[in-house]
Design a protein around this motif. Sequence first.
Motif, PDB file in Angstrom:
ATOM      1  N   SER A  36       0.889  -1.227  -0.034  1.00  0.00           N
ATOM      2  CA  SER A  36       0.089  -0.055  -0.097  1.00  0.00           C
ATOM      3  C   SER A  36       0.843   1.234  -0.002  1.00  0.00           C
ATOM      4  O   SER A  36       1.994   1.195   0.377  1.00  0.00           O
ATOM      5  N   SER A  38       0.641   6.001  -0.549  1.00  0.00           N
ATOM      6  CA  SER A  38       0.009   7.183  -0.684  1.00  0.00           C
ATOM      7  C   SER A  38       0.666   8.320  -0.794  1.00  0.00           C
ATOM      8  O   SER A  38       1.921   8.306  -0.488  1.00  0.00           O
ATOM      9  N   HIS A  79      -4.209   0.495  -1.821  1.00  0.00           N
ATOM     10  CA  HIS A  79      -3.972  -0.504  -0.918  1.00  0.00           C
ATOM     11  C   HIS A  79      -3.239  -1.806  -1.269  1.00  0.00           C
ATOM     12  O   HIS A  79      -2.741  -2.498  -0.539  1.00  0.00           O
ATOM     13  N   ASN A  80      -3.199  -1.958  -2.542  1.00  0.00           N
ATOM     14  CA  ASN A  80      -2.413  -2.935  -3.204  1.00  0.00           C
ATOM     15  C   ASN A  80      -2.015  -2.549  -4.695  1.00  0.00           C
ATOM     16  O   ASN A  80      -2.694  -2.677  -5.512  1.00  0.00           O
TER      17      ASN A  80
END
Length: 330
Positions: A36, A38, A79-80
């Motif tokens: 993951s 961001s 997330h993946n």
Amino acid sequence: MNQFLFALLSACFILTATEVIIMLSPPKLVVEYGASTSANCSAKVSADVHVVNMAWEAPVGKVVNETGAKDTILTWIVHNLTEWNIKPFCYITTKQNQIKSVLPVTVYKIPDNVSLSSVNHNGPYVEGKEYQLQCNIQNVAPVQNVVVNWYKGQTIVEKSNITGTGESPQNTSATFVFRPSRIDNGAQYMCEAQLELGPYGPKTPPSLASEPLSMNVHYMPEFFNSTETFVQTDKNLTLNCTVRANPLPTYSWSSPTQSEEFKGAVFTVPPNGIGSYNCTAKNQYGSAGKLFIIKKKDSVNTVLWTVIGIFLVLVVCIVAFLIMKYLRSK
């Protein structure tokens, strides 16, 4: 006139470019495949600029909008992450134009397997000959970020860079050219594929190492001291011709008193034996010789030390006599 228009257009361009500044945090992403991640996008906008829209553009993930007292922060979340070649960007649309900033993303994957083998060679290595070891790396990404560390024991003896490009996993290899010496016999060589991902990558670079390859190096006998000298003695004298070689050598001797051939590494000279004793150590890669010299006792030295001893005894006696005579006179 043309110069005036050029200056005016340049000023307008600079003004427009400085009206909106997009800031990405972090400025670059390094992510392991399947993990993951961001990133945040925010902007500095001049008061007189009307913002129509601010958004992330990416094939995967979602965006969370956080509006603060002064600034809007858009967070792109995945997330993946399973896209190898991904170029997300954050953009702002104003009434005048659209400005965007691309977020560089490196997706990495450690190899499935790393193995070490000898190129076009089986069996033992021979001292002084040139050989190649090959490090085979399976399914690694990105290949251009791979550095191969070559180990002898726990020490890095060389580094190899991989030539290649591409974002998705590839098989690759590196070679190491070396000439083994006798000190390499029994040593363990190993290669390690390490991903050098820069300051935004993991603090400890991801890596995978091969199983060690043990060196069996064959070499001829070699004496570090080719001559030894002894003095005749009234006891048996042991001459040790043992030398390192791989495979183990055979020994042969020649001596003044030898009546039959002797094959051992250690030769025993009987009491009072003198002369030259030659030892030869040999294996399939060569031979080396060592000379043992046994000298006769030096009789001059014996007489000299005897005279010195007698002289010292006389000196002690004379000094003692003079001391006693002095004491009696008192």
